[in-house]
Design a protein around this motif. Structure first.
Motif, PDB file in Angstrom:
ATOM      1  N   ILE A 132       0.842  -1.210   0.000  1.00 47.12           N
ATOM      2  CA  ILE A 132       0.000   0.000   0.000  1.00 47.12           C
ATOM      3  C   ILE A 132       0.869   1.249   0.000  1.00 47.12           C
ATOM      4  CG2 ILE A 132      -1.667   1.307   1.364  1.00 47.12           C
ATOM      5  CD1 ILE A 132      -2.843  -1.351   2.280  1.00 47.12           C
ATOM      6  N   ASN A 133       1.971   1.229   0.762  1.00 50.53           N
ATOM      7  CA  ASN A 133       2.877   2.396   0.773  1.00 50.53           C
ATOM      8  C   ASN A 133       3.421   2.707  -0.613  1.00 50.53           C
ATOM      9  OD1 ASN A 133       2.521   2.650   3.518  1.00 50.53           O
ATOM     10  ND2 ASN A 133       4.403   1.577   4.066  1.00 50.53           N
ATOM     11  N   SER A 134       3.835   1.682  -1.331  1.00 48.07           N
ATOM     12  CA  SER A 134       4.493   1.865  -2.633  1.00 48.07           C
ATOM     13  C   SER A 134       3.541   1.723  -3.813  1.00 48.07           C
ATOM     14  CB  SER A 134       5.630   0.847  -2.788  1.00 48.07           C
ATOM     15  OG  SER A 134       5.120  -0.487  -2.716  1.00 48.07           O
ATOM     16  N   LYS A 151      -9.671   5.791  -1.009  1.00 51.54           N
ATOM     17  CA  LYS A 151      -9.778   6.212   0.381  1.00 51.54           C
ATOM     18  C   LYS A 151      -8.486   6.769   0.962  1.00 51.54           C
ATOM     19  CE  LYS A 151     -14.061   5.012   0.747  1.00 51.54           C
ATOM     20  NZ  LYS A 151     -15.110   6.040   0.923  1.00 51.54           N
ATOM     21  N   LEU A 152      -7.369   6.134   0.635  1.00 52.39           N
ATOM     22  CA  LEU A 152      -6.107   6.557   1.257  1.00 52.39           C
ATOM     23  C   LEU A 152      -5.403   7.632   0.435  1.00 52.39           C
ATOM     24  CD1 LEU A 152      -4.746   3.106   2.500  1.00 52.39           C
ATOM     25  CD2 LEU A 152      -6.050   4.827   3.762  1.00 52.39           C
ATOM     26  N   TYR A 153      -5.169   7.356  -0.837  1.00 55.19           N
ATOM     27  CA  TYR A 153      -4.459   8.319  -1.698  1.00 55.19           C
ATOM     28  C   TYR A 153      -5.486   9.269  -2.330  1.00 55.19           C
ATOM     29  CZ  TYR A 153       0.042   5.986  -1.339  1.00 55.19           C
ATOM     30  OH  TYR A 153       1.230   5.486  -0.876  1.00 55.19           O
ATOM     31  N   GLN A 154      -5.924  10.231  -1.544  1.00 60.84           N
ATOM     32  CA  GLN A 154      -6.849  11.218  -2.058  1.00 60.84           C
ATOM     33  C   GLN A 154      -6.091  12.297  -2.832  1.00 60.84           C
ATOM     34  OE1 GLN A 154      -9.105  12.526   1.317  1.00 60.84           O
ATOM     35  NE2 GLN A 154     -10.066  10.518   1.653  1.00 60.84           N
ATOM     36  N   ALA A 155      -6.837  13.301  -3.342  1.00 59.22           N
ATOM     37  CA  ALA A 155      -6.233  14.270  -4.275  1.00 59.22           C
ATOM     38  C   ALA A 155      -5.079  15.042  -3.656  1.00 59.22           C
ATOM     39  CB  ALA A 155      -7.310  15.233  -4.778  1.00 59.22           C
ATOM     40  N   ASP A 156      -5.159  15.338  -2.339  1.00 58.66           N
ATOM     41  CA  ASP A 156      -4.122  16.158  -1.719  1.00 58.66           C
ATOM     42  C   ASP A 156      -3.042  15.347  -1.026  1.00 58.66           C
ATOM     43  OD1 ASP A 156      -5.834  15.190   0.185  1.00 58.66           O
ATOM     44  OD2 ASP A 156      -5.670  16.962   1.484  1.00 58.66           O
ATOM     45  N   VAL A 157      -3.092  14.005  -1.102  1.00 60.37           N
ATOM     46  CA  VAL A 157      -2.129  13.137  -0.415  1.00 60.37           C
ATOM     47  C   VAL A 157      -0.919  12.903  -1.309  1.00 60.37           C
ATOM     48  CG1 VAL A 157      -1.734  10.851   0.565  1.00 60.37           C
ATOM     49  CG2 VAL A 157      -3.899  12.035   0.960  1.00 60.37           C
ATOM     50  N   ILE A 172       0.688  10.351   7.107  1.00 65.20           N
ATOM     51  CA  ILE A 172       0.139  10.857   5.836  1.00 65.20           C
ATOM     52  C   ILE A 172       0.752  12.244   5.565  1.00 65.20           C
ATOM     53  CG2 ILE A 172      -1.925  11.500   4.547  1.00 65.20           C
ATOM     54  CD1 ILE A 172      -3.524   9.688   6.412  1.00 65.20           C
ATOM     55  N   GLU A 173       1.375  12.375   4.418  1.00 63.44           N
ATOM     56  CA  GLU A 173       1.925  13.673   3.991  1.00 63.44           C
ATOM     57  C   GLU A 173       1.006  14.260   2.924  1.00 63.44           C
ATOM     58  OE1 GLU A 173       5.944  15.745   2.085  1.00 63.44           O
ATOM     59  OE2 GLU A 173       5.850  13.570   2.387  1.00 63.44           O
ATOM     60  N   ARG A 174       0.432  15.424   3.260  1.00 65.04           N
ATOM     61  CA  ARG A 174      -0.477  16.098   2.331  1.00 65.04           C
ATOM     62  C   ARG A 174       0.180  17.367   1.798  1.00 65.04           C
ATOM     63  NH1 ARG A 174      -5.584  13.881   3.169  1.00 65.04           N
ATOM     64  NH2 ARG A 174      -5.811  12.733   5.123  1.00 65.04           N
ATOM     65  N   LYS A 175      -0.508  17.992   0.832  1.00 66.19           N
ATOM     66  CA  LYS A 175      -0.006  19.250   0.274  1.00 66.19           C
ATOM     67  C   LYS A 175      -0.013  20.360   1.319  1.00 66.19           C
ATOM     68  CE  LYS A 175      -1.468  18.251  -4.462  1.00 66.19           C
ATOM     69  NZ  LYS A 175      -2.316  18.661  -5.604  1.00 66.19           N
ATOM     70  N   GLY A 176      -0.963  20.286   2.248  1.00 66.83           N
ATOM     71  CA  GLY A 176      -1.056  21.323   3.260  1.00 66.83           C
ATOM     72  C   GLY A 176      -0.341  20.991   4.557  1.00 66.83           C
ATOM     73  N   GLY A 177       0.283  19.818   4.681  1.00 65.58           N
ATOM     74  CA  GLY A 177       0.981  19.443   5.910  1.00 65.58           C
ATOM     75  C   GLY A 177       0.983  17.927   6.113  1.00 65.58           C
TER      76      GLY A 177
END
Length: 470
Positions: free
Chosen positions: A367-369, A403-409, A443-448
């Motif tokens: 899932i990570n990769s 669910k996990l890799y959403q648009a900002d993830v 989880i690393e997102r675009k906003g933090g």
């Protein structure tokens, strides 16, 4: 007699009242200079050529008559006069035919002998050279005079006609030039107007979302610039493609709703993630999963619903169901009996423990990769994934994407802790191993960044996961 007008130089009869060319008076108004033979008007005080001033006061008498009368008074001798007829056609502008009164030497001597002493007191008369154009005998050829006067009259009559023709030609030329200029300005104005109209039509077409507007522009402006036509054509193609895509999306939506299948709904969301119907479809999937969890009514079912729909409509209801299922039950005290020996629990070997942990770790690394191969190698062909029985590795992959890799993830990282519980049902070879492992998800997102904590429950058989929840 034909002379040259002293005012304009045009040939004219000396008996003409006025010059037909310039209108100056001729008859009785002409004086011939005795010094240089130049003809000039009597109104002038001196000769305009040599500035000599004449002494006589009778300008109306011609120079030839004055000379003849003078000679008669002195010697009463008739001097010979040479008469010449001047042909107007053979005489040029600068030719002057001079008639000179010649006296023989003998004649001159006789005249001097006949004179008295008193006659020598008289001033000597100097012989003059007279212009043949000016001196003419009264009996000269009348035909010459008539021809000259006719020529003058013809020139006087033809001059207005020539002037009229010239004026007409000039007027026509000016009219032609004016028409050409006006035609040029009109064409320029029409060109500018067409360019402005085309520019407005282009601006309207390029900003429109209606294919009909762009099609009309291309039809009505075939001579527009290539840049404008290419831009409109590209815009038309873009709108046509978007319209076709929208029609296809509507068709797929109708199929998904009619099928009432969770898998078909998920496929539509994966294909059209930006669809305005996505929320509606997700709500329908939420209801399907909740109905399935309620039908099973066990811990795994409600945990599976919570995992798939952490913010679902029935999330609080799922929590209530789990509290009831996990709460300890109180029973009436039983009569004391002899305690039965505790059953011997099957012992999990270190190898079985390691294989179970390795299977869970491989799944989370996949899932990570985003590795489909690792996910497929960690799970059984059919498993219970988050409470959904009959799931496959493709369902896990779809859950990971939706669910996990959403648009900002940007990235996901699962971290496993040491196993909390490891057990199995029996000591039989190939028996299922149950394991519970604490885990964290970064989880690393675009906003933090954010972090979540989980407890993973899994069942592993023969090194493959047959059931997993977190």
């Amino acid at each position: 007699m034909i002379i040259k007008c002293p005012e304009c130089g045009h040939q004219v009869s000396d008996k003409a009242p006025v010059c037909p060319s310039c209108g100056v008076e001729i008859a009785g108004h002409i004086v011939k200079c005795s010094n240089c033979s130049e003809l000039y008007l009597k109104e002038e005080s001196s000769c305009p050529n040599c500035h000599h001033t004449e002494s006589h006061t009778e300008p109306s008498v011609s120079a030839a008559e004055h000379h003849t009368n003078k000679a008669t008074n002195e010697g009463k001798v008739q001097e010979p006069v040479v008469l010449m007829s001047v042909d107007n056609e053979e005489t040029t502008e600068n030719d002057n035919v001079i008639i000179q009164v010649e006296e023989t030497e003998e004649h001159i001597t006789d005249n001097y002998n006949d004179k008295t002493p008193d006659s020598f007191i008289e001033p000597e008369v100097k012989e003059e050279a007279v212009d043949a154009d000016f001196v003419i005998d009264d009996n000269a050829d009348e035909e010459v005079i008539a021809n000259a006067e006719a020529v003058a009259e013809d020139e006087e009559e033809n001059t207005p006609d020539k002037n009229n023709h010239l004026s007409l030609a000039v007027s026509l030329l000016i009219a032609a030039i004016t028409a050409a200029v006006l035609l040029f300005l009109y064409n320029q104005g029409v060109g500018v107007s067409k360019a402005n109209n085309e520019q407005e039509a282009f601006a309207q077409a390029i900003s429109s979302s209606e294919p009909t507007v762009l099609t009309n522009y291309l039809k009505e402006n075939p001579t527009a610039s290539k840049a404008h036509r290419d831009s409109v054509s590209a815009r038309l193609k873009e709108l046509t493609t978007a319209t076709q895509s929208m029609q296809q999306a509507n068709n797929d939506l109708s199929v998904a709703l009619a099928s009432n299948s969770k898998e078909v709904l998920k496929q539509f969301i994966a294909k059209y993630p930006d669809s305005k119907h996505r929320g509606e479809l997700e709500a329908k999937i939420d209801e399907m999963d909740w109905a399935q969890a309620v039908a099973k009514n066990d811990e795994n079912a409600y945990l599976g619903y919570k995992a798939q729909h952490p913010n679902g409509v029935h999330s609080k209801e799922a929590d209530e169901k789990l509290k009831k299922l996990l709460a300890p039950t109180t029973t009436e005290p039983k009569e004391k009996t002899e305690p039965k020996p505790a059953p011997v629990e099957p012992k999990v070997s270190e190898g079985e423990r390691s294989r179970a942990v390795a299977a869970v770790r491989q799944l989370l690394q996949g899932i990570n990769s985003k590795s489909s191969d690792k996910i497929a190698g960690a799970v059984a062909p059919s498993l219970n994934f988050l409470g959904a029985g009959g799931s496959t590795s493709k369902d896990i992959r779809r859950y990971m994407t939706d669910k996990l890799y959403q648009a900002d993830v940007k990235t996901l990282n699962w971290h496993l802790g040491p196993p909390a519980e490891v057990s199995k049902k029996s000591n039989d070879a190939g028996a299922e191993v149950r394991i519970k492992i604490p885990a964290t998800l970064d989880i690393e997102r675009k906003g933090g960044k954010s972090k979540r904590s989980y407890v993973i429950s899994a069942t592993v058989k023969d090194g493959r996961i047959t059931q997993i929840n977190w």
